[in-house]
Design a protein around this motif. Structure first.
Motif, PDB file in Angstrom:
ATOM      1  N   LYS A 128      -1.226 -14.626  16.455  1.00 39.62           N
ATOM      2  CA  LYS A 128      -0.892 -13.714  15.401  1.00 39.62           C
ATOM      3  C   LYS A 128      -2.120 -13.585  14.580  1.00 39.62           C
ATOM      4  CE  LYS A 128       3.138 -13.466  12.550  1.00 39.62           C
ATOM      5  NZ  LYS A 128       4.165 -14.164  12.386  1.00 39.62           N
ATOM      6  N   ALA A 129      -2.011 -12.589  14.664  1.00 39.77           N
ATOM      7  CA  ALA A 129      -2.490 -11.944  13.036  1.00 39.77           C
ATOM      8  C   ALA A 129      -2.239 -10.811  12.997  1.00 39.77           C
ATOM      9  CB  ALA A 129      -3.994 -11.502  14.113  1.00 39.77           C
ATOM     10  N   SER A 130      -1.966 -11.385  11.145  1.00 38.77           N
ATOM     11  CA  SER A 130      -1.009 -10.101   9.887  1.00 38.77           C
ATOM     12  C   SER A 130      -2.265  -9.701   9.335  1.00 38.77           C
ATOM     13  CB  SER A 130       0.094 -11.064   9.909  1.00 38.77           C
ATOM     14  OG  SER A 130       0.006 -11.944   9.432  1.00 38.77           O
ATOM     15  N   VAL A 131      -1.095  -8.496   8.668  1.00 38.65           N
ATOM     16  CA  VAL A 131      -2.449  -7.655   7.372  1.00 38.65           C
ATOM     17  C   VAL A 131      -1.579  -7.690   6.245  1.00 38.65           C
ATOM     18  CG1 VAL A 131      -4.084  -6.319   6.710  1.00 38.65           C
ATOM     19  CG2 VAL A 131      -4.472  -7.050   8.528  1.00 38.65           C
ATOM     20  N   LYS A 132      -1.601  -8.454   4.792  1.00 37.13           N
ATOM     21  CA  LYS A 132      -0.772  -8.077   3.831  1.00 37.13           C
ATOM     22  C   LYS A 132      -1.690  -7.019   3.102  1.00 37.13           C
ATOM     23  CE  LYS A 132       1.335 -12.238   3.445  1.00 37.13           C
ATOM     24  NZ  LYS A 132       1.841 -13.873   2.558  1.00 37.13           N
ATOM     25  N   LEU A 133      -0.691  -6.126   3.036  1.00 36.82           N
ATOM     26  CA  LEU A 133      -1.641  -4.502   2.387  1.00 36.82           C
ATOM     27  C   LEU A 133      -0.567  -4.482   0.996  1.00 36.82           C
ATOM     28  CD1 LEU A 133      -3.693  -3.065   2.187  1.00 36.82           C
ATOM     29  CD2 LEU A 133      -3.080  -1.751   3.581  1.00 36.82           C
ATOM     30  N   SER A 134      -1.015  -4.128  -0.069  1.00 41.09           N
ATOM     31  CA  SER A 134       0.513  -3.884  -0.984  1.00 41.09           C
ATOM     32  C   SER A 134      -0.605  -2.042  -1.671  1.00 41.09           C
ATOM     33  CB  SER A 134      -0.509  -3.685  -2.629  1.00 41.09           C
ATOM     34  OG  SER A 134       0.582  -5.520  -2.473  1.00 41.09           O
ATOM     35  N   VAL A 135      -0.022  -0.840  -1.230  1.00 41.67           N
ATOM     36  CA  VAL A 135       0.045   0.573  -1.650  1.00 41.67           C
ATOM     37  C   VAL A 135       1.358   1.072  -2.631  1.00 41.67           C
ATOM     38  CG1 VAL A 135      -0.252   2.625  -0.261  1.00 41.67           C
ATOM     39  CG2 VAL A 135      -0.485   0.316   0.856  1.00 41.67           C
ATOM     40  N   LEU A 136       0.686   1.833  -3.916  1.00 41.38           N
ATOM     41  CA  LEU A 136       0.822   2.321  -4.748  1.00 41.38           C
ATOM     42  C   LEU A 136       1.314   3.481  -4.229  1.00 41.38           C
ATOM     43  CD1 LEU A 136      -0.882   1.111  -8.095  1.00 41.38           C
ATOM     44  CD2 LEU A 136       1.111   0.689  -6.902  1.00 41.38           C
ATOM     45  N   VAL A 137       3.034   3.840  -4.204  1.00 39.98           N
ATOM     46  CA  VAL A 137       3.104   5.645  -3.745  1.00 39.98           C
ATOM     47  C   VAL A 137       4.083   6.502  -5.040  1.00 39.98           C
ATOM     48  CG1 VAL A 137       5.484   6.543  -2.698  1.00 39.98           C
ATOM     49  CG2 VAL A 137       3.943   4.769  -1.461  1.00 39.98           C
ATOM     50  N   GLN A 138       3.106   6.961  -4.989  1.00 32.92           N
ATOM     51  CA  GLN A 138       3.583   7.868  -6.586  1.00 32.92           C
ATOM     52  C   GLN A 138       4.035   9.045  -5.982  1.00 32.92           C
ATOM     53  OE1 GLN A 138       0.592   9.366  -9.216  1.00 32.92           O
ATOM     54  NE2 GLN A 138       1.128   9.396 -10.784  1.00 32.92           N
ATOM     55  N   VAL A 139       4.705   9.770  -7.101  1.00 31.60           N
ATOM     56  CA  VAL A 139       5.589  11.082  -6.242  1.00 31.60           C
ATOM     57  C   VAL A 139       6.361  11.339  -7.904  1.00 31.60           C
ATOM     58  CG1 VAL A 139       7.998  11.926  -5.713  1.00 31.60           C
ATOM     59  CG2 VAL A 139       7.245  10.028  -4.719  1.00 31.60           C
ATOM     60  N   PHE A 140       5.199  12.460  -7.847  1.00 30.54           N
ATOM     61  CA  PHE A 140       4.535  13.573  -8.917  1.00 30.54           C
ATOM     62  C   PHE A 140       5.324  14.625  -9.014  1.00 30.54           C
ATOM     63  CE2 PHE A 140       0.565  13.638  -7.295  1.00 30.54           C
ATOM     64  CZ  PHE A 140       0.609  14.146  -7.747  1.00 30.54           C
ATOM     65  N   LEU A 141       5.097  15.877 -10.355  1.00 32.91           N
ATOM     66  CA  LEU A 141       5.233  17.187 -10.593  1.00 32.91           C
ATOM     67  C   LEU A 141       4.086  17.589 -10.939  1.00 32.91           C
ATOM     68  CD1 LEU A 141       8.936  18.403 -11.520  1.00 32.91           C
ATOM     69  CD2 LEU A 141       7.409  18.382  -8.971  1.00 32.91           C
ATOM     70  N   ASN A 142       3.634  18.967 -11.423  1.00 29.74           N
ATOM     71  CA  ASN A 142       1.947  18.737 -12.135  1.00 29.74           C
ATOM     72  C   ASN A 142       2.974  19.942 -13.489  1.00 29.74           C
ATOM     73  OD1 ASN A 142       0.299  17.859 -11.474  1.00 29.74           O
ATOM     74  ND2 ASN A 142      -0.028  18.815  -9.273  1.00 29.74           N
TER      75      ASN A 142
END
Length: 459
Positions: free
Chosen positions: A340-354
């Protein structure tokens, strides 16, 4: 048959115990059969031995052996061709590689028996058993040292047009060749083996581009080692970004799995692969508007957002378009487990208005911890990894409008990441990880084996 000292080619490599652990980024185990193929190609099939022996001139042979014991001399004797050369290899634990070369040497010259002069052809069987020793390891290179070995001269066939040669001439020729061949062949073989050494080191020490992201500098990490079953090679793999900045990686100790009946085993350690993933997945933030014609996951996230926004958030439903920005948080981490091979990854999800005044209203900032499955394949001699989303864990980082309950957003966020981020990452990985061309052994019919901390390629 006559036994004589001729030449030695010794690769004395360190002794490897079955459980020896190594710390380099990559390790290779090469079978005796593969070594035999490699050396046969380099020395025999590519004509290197013939090229450097061609035209070799031997000393004149003088004596008595013609009819009525008349004086006999053979002059201008030179090597015309190396016929039917063959090569075999045996690995000697703690000693190195035992090399056996067998061939027929075709010699030609002029023979004078009394007053009769004519052409003479001599065909002599030669069988050479030698060892190979490499020493003086420094900065990815080793030196080849030639030492003593045994050479057995077998049958000799002598041919002249008149046929006026006696058995005593055969004995005279054999005696003279026994005395003269070693001193002539040794320097030639020494040259050939040094050329082969340079050629093979060139397959281990190489700087290979990784698309436009950077390079991997492969280099022999230590002196080769032998067991009775394989020749071992440890390689460093320096992963560098464009501009020369090295991405560091440590290697935890691990033992090589059995080679079994394969030609070669190439084992890559987990931390080395992490460094390459860090190189390939250096991506800028991905920003896009939430509009109906964009990704369905983004649109559903946008629509759901209003259901969890506080009722008094008058700015949430303004006329300004909502945007989403995806930013990788830290480096990816690959984990190699049994099968088994796996990857851990963190992502920042920003929802915004200009806002109209140029400021940014942060509706939501999420941290998504991704669990990704990894599919491994070999394409065109490169290692290709492909990611698939297995799990998503969401946590709230901040919200300028007071959003606190995000549990309902998880399926929409997962859909968003699968539609937007995964294709970009798989596109970056599709160029593949370039692998060293170890001893010129082609990576065909490769089986992939995943062990704890190791990705193993079996050729």
């Amino acid at each position: 048959m006559t036994v004589l000292k001729l030449f030695g080619i010794i690769f004395f490599c360190g002794l490897l115990s079955p459980s020896q652990e190594v710390l380099s980024g990559l390790s290779c185990a090469v079978s005796p059969r593969a070594m035999q193929n490699v050396l046969s190609d380099a020395i025999i099939h590519n004509g290197l031995l013939q090229q450097h022996l061609q035209g070799l001139v031997l000393p004149n042979i003088m004596g008595e052996g013609g009819l009525l014991n008349s004086p006999t001399s053979i002059t201008g004797l030179h090597l015309v061709q190396v016929r039917l050369p063959r090569l075999s290899v045996v690995l000697l634990p703690g000693i190195g590689v035992q090399l056996t070369i067998g061939a027929k040497l075709q010699l030609s010259g002029k023979c004078l028996v009394g007053l009769l002069s004519e052409l003479i052809d001599i065909l002599v069987d030669v069988n050479i058993t030698a060892n190979i020793k490499c020493t003086n390891f420094e900065s990815g290179t080793v030196q080849v040292v030639t030492e003593d070995c045994l050479c057995i001269l077998g049958a000799i066939k002598i041919k002249v047009l008149s046929g006026l040669l006696t058995l005593s001439v055969n004995e005279m020729v054999l005696r003279q060749l026994t005395a003269t061949l070693p001193a002539l062949l040794c320097p030639v073989v020494d040259i050939v083996m040094n050329l082969v050494n340079i050629q093979l080191l060139g397959t281990l020490n190489a700087v290979i581009p990784v698309g436009t992201a950077g390079t991997i500098h492969y280099q022999l990490a230590s002196i080769p080692y032998t067991s009775g079953k394989f020749l071992g090679l440890d390689l460093d793999g320096a992963v560098k970004q464009v501009g020369g900045i090295t991405i560091p990686h440590d290697s935890s100790p691990s033992a090589l799995p059995p080679l079994m009946d394969r030609l070669m085993l190439l084992a890559m350690r987990q931390n080395f692969l992490n460094a390459i993933l860090t190189l390939l997945l250096r991506m800028p933030p991905q920003t896009f508007p939430c509009t109906p014609d964009i990704f369905s996951g983004a649109n559903r996230l946008h629509e759901t957002l209003w259901t969890i926004a506080p009722a008094g958030c008058s700015t949430c439903r303004g006329t300004s378009p909502v945007n989403i920005r995806l930013t990788l948080g830290g480096n990816p981490l690959i984990l190699l487990e049994e099968n088994k091979a796996s990857v851990k990854l963190s992502v920042l999800v920003q929802v915004f208005l200009n806002r109209l005044d140029g400021s940014v209203l942060n509706l939501l900032l999420l941290k998504a911890d991704l669990g990704l499955n990894v599919r491994v394949s070999i394409v065109g001699g490169r290692l290709v990894l492909r990611l698939a989303l297995r799990s998503t864990s969401l946590s709230l980082e901040s919200s300028d409008v007071g959003i606190s309950n995000i549990s309902i957003l998880k399926p929409h966020c997962s859909s968003l990441l699968m539609e937007t981020l995964l294709p970009v990452m798989n596109g970056a990985l599709s160029i593949g990880i370039p692998l060293p061309n170890v001893l010129g052994i082609p990576l065909i019919k490769v089986d992939v084996q995943i062990l704890a901390g190791l990705l193993v390629l079996l050729v």
